[in-house]
Design a protein around this motif. Structure first.
Motif, PDB file in Angstrom:
ATOM      1  N   HIS A  70       0.855  -1.184   0.000  1.00 36.50           N
ATOM      2  CA  HIS A  70       0.000   0.000   0.000  1.00 36.50           C
ATOM      3  C   HIS A  70       0.896   1.240   0.000  1.00 36.50           C
ATOM      4  O   HIS A  70       1.999   1.235   0.571  1.00 36.50           O
ATOM      5  N   ASP A  99       3.856  -2.383 -11.271  1.00 36.74           N
ATOM      6  CA  ASP A  99       2.553  -2.038 -10.691  1.00 36.74           C
ATOM      7  C   ASP A  99       1.416  -2.790 -11.375  1.00 36.74           C
ATOM      8  O   ASP A  99       0.331  -2.252 -11.581  1.00 36.74           O
ATOM      9  N   GLN A 103      -2.260  -3.664  -7.411  1.00 31.82           N
ATOM     10  CA  GLN A 103      -2.255  -2.549  -6.468  1.00 31.82           C
ATOM     11  C   GLN A 103      -3.085  -2.897  -5.235  1.00 31.82           C
ATOM     12  O   GLN A 103      -4.030  -3.680  -5.313  1.00 31.82           O
ATOM     13  N   ARG A 104      -2.685  -2.321  -4.112  1.00 37.54           N
ATOM     14  CA  ARG A 104      -3.454  -2.488  -2.874  1.00 37.54           C
ATOM     15  C   ARG A 104      -4.416  -1.320  -2.764  1.00 37.54           C
ATOM     16  O   ARG A 104      -4.003  -0.169  -2.640  1.00 37.54           O
ATOM     17  N   ARG A 105      -5.695  -1.635  -2.795  1.00 34.02           N
ATOM     18  CA  ARG A 105      -6.720  -0.590  -2.766  1.00 34.02           C
ATOM     19  C   ARG A 105      -6.922  -0.026  -1.368  1.00 34.02           C
ATOM     20  O   ARG A 105      -7.405   1.103  -1.210  1.00 34.02           O
ATOM     21  N   ARG A 106      -6.604  -0.802  -0.362  1.00 35.40           N
ATOM     22  CA  ARG A 106      -6.717  -0.298   1.006  1.00 35.40           C
ATOM     23  C   ARG A 106      -5.606  -0.891   1.859  1.00 35.40           C
ATOM     24  O   ARG A 106      -5.090  -1.967   1.576  1.00 35.40           O
ATOM     25  N   ASP A 125     -10.761  -8.013  -0.307  1.00 41.58           N
ATOM     26  CA  ASP A 125     -10.616  -7.459  -1.657  1.00 41.58           C
ATOM     27  C   ASP A 125      -9.597  -6.324  -1.689  1.00 41.58           C
ATOM     28  O   ASP A 125      -9.714  -5.392  -2.480  1.00 41.58           O
ATOM     29  N   ALA A 126      -8.583  -6.425  -0.836  1.00 41.74           N
ATOM     30  CA  ALA A 126      -7.610  -5.334  -0.718  1.00 41.74           C
ATOM     31  C   ALA A 126      -6.712  -5.200  -1.938  1.00 41.74           C
ATOM     32  O   ALA A 126      -6.154  -4.135  -2.193  1.00 41.74           O
ATOM     33  N   SER A 163      -6.084  -5.640  -6.155  1.00 42.81           N
ATOM     34  CA  SER A 163      -6.772  -5.721  -7.443  1.00 42.81           C
ATOM     35  C   SER A 163      -5.771  -5.515  -8.573  1.00 42.81           C
ATOM     36  O   SER A 163      -4.652  -5.033  -8.365  1.00 42.81           O
ATOM     37  N   ASN A 210      -4.291  -3.647 -11.705  1.00 44.45           N
ATOM     38  CA  ASN A 210      -4.209  -2.254 -12.131  1.00 44.45           C
ATOM     39  C   ASN A 210      -4.882  -2.117 -13.502  1.00 44.45           C
ATOM     40  O   ASN A 210      -4.466  -2.757 -14.472  1.00 44.45           O
ATOM     41  N   THR A 211      -5.914  -1.309 -13.583  1.00 40.05           N
ATOM     42  CA  THR A 211      -6.674  -1.179 -14.837  1.00 40.05           C
ATOM     43  C   THR A 211      -5.806  -0.680 -15.992  1.00 40.05           C
ATOM     44  O   THR A 211      -6.123  -0.936 -17.161  1.00 40.05           O
TER      45      THR A 211
END
Length: 241
Positions: free
Chosen positions: A130, A160, A163-166, A185-186, A188, A190-191
């Motif tokens: 994170h 990357d 990625q850690r969303r939280r 769901d921490a 995801s 990377n779009t």
């Protein structure tokens, strides 16, 4: 001239053991004592996580008790070391002691351990930190290992990809169930890199595998993002005493 400069540098800064700091013959090496205290994994191993297992390799898939009890999301896994003794000291130095010089030899050990996973030109991706933890630590040790692994194998690398969303609490000391619950769901994909991931084999890189919760979350994110297969390699594997 270059050889003279190298000789002069070696005289001023002689090679030191990665573990104890004693003199060794070459850079990024271990002295005999530290080598003996570093538990490299060899012999018959679990195909799921790389842990040593009893018996001979008969050509069929072998799994340790942990991988049989908890089937992995990824297809194959390897580890270079057992997380104890000198291996534990080296990893803690890399992770918390600013010993980024350990990444190069550690990656070489991981290359040897993961040789069976390198077919199909996998895309190498590290387990993410994170941003708040990255800001505090200043570097992601898994990213250092992944980058060096890519350099030594010539494989493609994306720092990357995940990625850690939280931010999650430290997993140290947590039970298996607590680790999986904490991650949720921490992590995801990377779009920005979804096209790069589509239909690819992903090789996830981390420093240590304990329960496999983090690698499971990362593998899920890769597969949901369109990856065809996920494999994992870690510098070390925690074993039950």
């Amino acid at each position: 001239m270059l050889r003279q400069i190298q000789t002069a540098v070696a005289l001023i800064y002689p090679p030191r053991c990665l573990g104890c700091g004693g003199l060794v013959e070459s850079d990024f090496g271990l002295c005999g004592s530290c080598w003996r205290e570093t538990p490299f994994i060899g012999g018959t191993i679990c195909d799921g996580c790389g842990l040593p297992v009893l018996g001979a390799n008969d050509g069929f898939r072998l799994e340790c008790d942990d991988c049989m009890a908890h089937p992995r999301v990824w297809s194959r896994g390897r580890a270079a070391l057992l997380y104890r003794d000198q291996a534990r000291a080296l990893i803690l130095a890399l992770k918390h002691g600013d010993r980024i010089d350990i990444a190069k030899p550690a990656a070489a050990w991981m290359v040897r351990a993961s040789a069976a996973l390198l077919d199909d030109a996998p895309l190498i991706a590290p387990v993410p930190l994170h941003w708040t933890r990255l800001l505090k630590r200043r570097y992601n040790q898994s990213a250092l290992l992944a980058r060096e692994l890519a350099r030594q194998t010539g494989l493609e690398y994306c720092v990357d990809m995940l990625q850690r969303r939280r931010r999650t609490a430290s997993l140290d000391g947590k039970t298996r169930a607590q680790r999986f619950a904490a991650l949720g769901d921490a992590i995801s994909a990377n779009t920005r890199h979804r096209l790069l991931m589509q239909g690819r084999v992903i090789l996830l890189v981390d420093d240590v595998m304990t329960s496999g919760a983090t690698l499971t979350a990362c593998s899920d994110a890769c597969l949901q993002g369109g990856a065809a297969d996920v494999r994992v390699v870690t510098l070390a594997r925690v074993t039950k005493q």
